[in-house]
Design a protein around this motif. Structure first.
Motif, PDB file in Angstrom:
ATOM      1  N   UNK A 182       0.569  -1.529   0.074  1.00  0.00           N
ATOM      2  CA  UNK A 182       0.112   0.337  -0.094  1.00  0.00           C
ATOM      3  C   UNK A 182       0.566   1.123  -0.052  1.00  0.00           C
ATOM      4  N   UNK A 183       1.931   1.207  -0.198  1.00  0.00           N
ATOM      5  CA  UNK A 183       2.920   2.618  -0.071  1.00  0.00           C
ATOM      6  C   UNK A 183       3.847   1.994  -0.879  1.00  0.00           C
ATOM      7  N   UNK A 184       4.405   2.879  -2.058  1.00  0.00           N
ATOM      8  CA  UNK A 184       4.531   3.698  -3.109  1.00  0.00           C
ATOM      9  C   UNK A 184       5.647   5.160  -2.869  1.00  0.00           C
ATOM     10  N   UNK A 236      12.711  12.498  -3.594  1.00  0.00           N
ATOM     11  CA  UNK A 236      12.226  11.627  -3.576  1.00  0.00           C
ATOM     12  C   UNK A 236       9.821  11.145  -2.868  1.00  0.00           C
ATOM     13  N   UNK A 237       9.589  10.460  -3.758  1.00  0.00           N
ATOM     14  CA  UNK A 237       8.141  10.980  -3.707  1.00  0.00           C
ATOM     15  C   UNK A 237       7.481   9.566  -2.615  1.00  0.00           C
ATOM     16  N   UNK A 238       6.353  10.105  -2.212  1.00  0.00           N
ATOM     17  CA  UNK A 238       5.876   8.656  -1.356  1.00  0.00           C
ATOM     18  C   UNK A 238       4.199   9.117  -1.103  1.00  0.00           C
ATOM     19  N   UNK A 239       3.833   8.014  -2.085  1.00  0.00           N
ATOM     20  CA  UNK A 239       2.178   7.631  -1.426  1.00  0.00           C
ATOM     21  C   UNK A 239       1.730   6.977  -1.553  1.00  0.00           C
ATOM     22  N   UNK A 240       1.086   7.121  -0.293  1.00  0.00           N
ATOM     23  CA  UNK A 240      -0.031   5.553   0.426  1.00  0.00           C
ATOM     24  C   UNK A 240      -1.151   5.710   0.410  1.00  0.00           C
ATOM     25  N   UNK A 270      18.573   5.311  -0.937  1.00  0.00           N
ATOM     26  CA  UNK A 270      17.771   4.906  -0.164  1.00  0.00           C
ATOM     27  C   UNK A 270      16.654   5.626  -0.639  1.00  0.00           C
ATOM     28  N   UNK A 271      15.704   5.643  -1.318  1.00  0.00           N
ATOM     29  CA  UNK A 271      14.434   5.932  -0.904  1.00  0.00           C
ATOM     30  C   UNK A 271      13.563   4.999  -0.287  1.00  0.00           C
ATOM     31  N   UNK A 272      12.268   6.077   0.373  1.00  0.00           N
ATOM     32  CA  UNK A 272      11.823   5.424   1.180  1.00  0.00           C
ATOM     33  C   UNK A 272      10.254   6.117   1.067  1.00  0.00           C
ATOM     34  N   UNK A 273       9.175   5.540   1.875  1.00  0.00           N
ATOM     35  CA  UNK A 273       8.229   6.040   1.764  1.00  0.00           C
ATOM     36  C   UNK A 273       7.545   5.566   2.745  1.00  0.00           C
ATOM     37  N   UNK A 274       7.070   6.734   3.875  1.00  0.00           N
ATOM     38  CA  UNK A 274       6.874   5.526   5.043  1.00  0.00           C
ATOM     39  C   UNK A 274       5.156   5.665   5.344  1.00  0.00           C
ATOM     40  N   UNK A 275       4.638   5.263   5.823  1.00  0.00           N
ATOM     41  CA  UNK A 275       3.107   5.241   6.316  1.00  0.00           C
ATOM     42  C   UNK A 275       2.702   5.557   7.975  1.00  0.00           C
ATOM     43  N   UNK A 276       3.189   6.475   8.421  1.00  0.00           N
ATOM     44  CA  UNK A 276       3.193   7.062   9.866  1.00  0.00           C
ATOM     45  C   UNK A 276       2.306   6.163  11.021  1.00  0.00           C
ATOM     46  N   UNK A 277       1.026   6.004  10.213  1.00  0.00           N
ATOM     47  CA  UNK A 277       0.006   5.484  11.054  1.00  0.00           C
ATOM     48  C   UNK A 277       0.016   4.300  11.030  1.00  0.00           C
ATOM     49  N   UNK A 327       6.461   0.575   6.430  1.00  0.00           N
ATOM     50  CA  UNK A 327       7.749   1.242   5.328  1.00  0.00           C
ATOM     51  C   UNK A 327       8.343   0.238   4.197  1.00  0.00           C
ATOM     52  N   UNK A 328       8.489   1.278   2.955  1.00  0.00           N
ATOM     53  CA  UNK A 328       8.910   0.546   1.642  1.00  0.00           C
ATOM     54  C   UNK A 328      10.214   1.511   1.821  1.00  0.00           C
ATOM     55  N   UNK A 329      11.035   0.685   0.648  1.00  0.00           N
ATOM     56  CA  UNK A 329      12.862   1.313   0.163  1.00  0.00           C
ATOM     57  C   UNK A 329      12.512   1.039  -0.912  1.00  0.00           C
ATOM     58  N   UNK A 330      13.561   1.811  -2.001  1.00  0.00           N
ATOM     59  CA  UNK A 330      14.516   1.160  -2.801  1.00  0.00           C
ATOM     60  C   UNK A 330      15.872   1.748  -3.159  1.00  0.00           C
ATOM     61  N   UNK A 331      16.732   0.913  -2.820  1.00  0.00           N
ATOM     62  CA  UNK A 331      18.005   1.172  -3.325  1.00  0.00           C
ATOM     63  C   UNK A 331      18.614   2.074  -4.651  1.00  0.00           C
ATOM     64  N   UNK A 332      18.971   2.745  -4.927  1.00  0.00           N
ATOM     65  CA  UNK A 332      19.893   3.039  -6.128  1.00  0.00           C
ATOM     66  C   UNK A 332      21.130   2.906  -6.483  1.00  0.00           C
ATOM     67  N   UNK A 333      21.353   1.971  -7.019  1.00  0.00           N
ATOM     68  CA  UNK A 333      22.981   1.541  -6.869  1.00  0.00           C
ATOM     69  C   UNK A 333      23.958   1.192  -8.544  1.00  0.00           C
TER      70      UNK A 333
END
Length: 199
Positions: A96-98, A120-124, A182-189, A193-199
Motif C-alpha cells: 500500500x506504499x509507493x 523522492x515522492x511517497x504515496x500511501x 535509498x528512497x523510502x515511503x512511510x506510513x506513520x499511522x 515503510x518500503x524502500x528502494x536502493x539505487x546503486x
C-alpha cells in the motif's frame, strides 16, 4: 578443574559464535549471484546502517559493495578514477506504499567533488501522516581493498495526508568510489515503510 572447564566452555562459545558469524557473511557472498533484487537492496541497507562515517568496512561488506554498488572508478586499477554521472529513478510499490522519484549525480567531478540532486515522492493508501525519505551513502577506497564509509546523510519530509516528497542536492568533497541512494515511503499511522536502493 572447575576453572579449566569454565574457560574451555567460554572458548568454545566464542569459537562457534565467530565461525557462525563468518559463515553467514560468506554464504551471503557465495550466493550473491542468486540473490533477488530485494535481497540485494536489503543487504545494502543493512551494511549502510552498521557503519558510521569514517569507519572501515570489513572485507565481506567491502566486496558486496564493490559487486553491487554504483562503481565510480575503473575497478581494474586504483588510479585514475573515472568521471561517472547519470540519472537513476525510484519506482517501487508494496504493502500500500509507493516510492518514486530520481537522482542525478556526478561523482569525481573535479576530481574530488561529488554532486547529487534527488527527489523522492511517497504515496500511501493509508490515512494519517506520510513520510518521504532520502538517504545517500558514499564509500571511499581504502588500503588493502577495504572500503571506508565517507558520506551518509538522510533527509525526511512528513506531511499530513496520503503523499509527501523530499528534495535535496549537495556538492561535497570526498573520495567517493561507490555511491548508493535509498528512497523510502512511510506510513506513520501504520508504522510500515518500503524502500528502494539505487546503486
Amino acid at each position: 578443574m572447575k576453572k579449566t572447564k569454565f574457560y574451555l566452555n567460554c572458548f568454545l562459545i566464542l569459537f562457534f559464535t565467530l565461525v557462525f558469524s563468518n559463515n553467514t557473511e560468506a554464504s551471503i557472498l557465495s550466493d550473491s549471484n542468486n540473490l533477488s533484487k530485494e535481497e540485494i537492496q536489503n543487504h545494502l541497507i543493512d551494511i549502510a546502517n552498521r557503519y558510521e562515517v569514517g569507519e572501515t568496512l570489513n572485507i565481506e561488506d567491502s566486496e558486496f559493495i564493490k559487486t553491487y554498488g554504483d562503481k565510480t572508478q575503473n575497478t581494474n586499477v586504483i588510479q585514475p578514477f573515472g568521471l561517472v554521472s547519470g540519472t537513476k529513478s525510484f519506482n517501487y510499490e508494496n504493502s500500500g506504499l509507493k516510492v518514486t522519484g530520481s537522482c542525478t549525480y556526478n561523482f569525481w567531478g573535479s576530481p574530488i567533488s561529488n554532486k547529487y540532486d534527488c527527489t523522492v515522492y511517497a504515496v500511501s493508501k493509508y490515512s494519517g501522516d506520510t513520510t518521504a525519505e532520502l538517504q545517500h551513502i558514499g564509500y571511499g577506497l581504502g588500503t588493502g581493498g577495504f572500503l571506508i564509509k565517507s558520506y551518509d546523510k538522510t533527509f525526511t519530509k512528513t506531511k499530513s495526508g496520503k503523499s509527501s516528497s523530499v528534495q535535496h542536492k549537495d556538492d561535497y568533497f570526498g573520495v567517493t568510489a561507490y555511491g548508493i541512494f535509498i528512497g523510502t515511503a512511510k506510513s506513520e499511522a501504520q508504522g510500515i515503510s518500503v524502500s528502494q536502493t539505487l546503486q
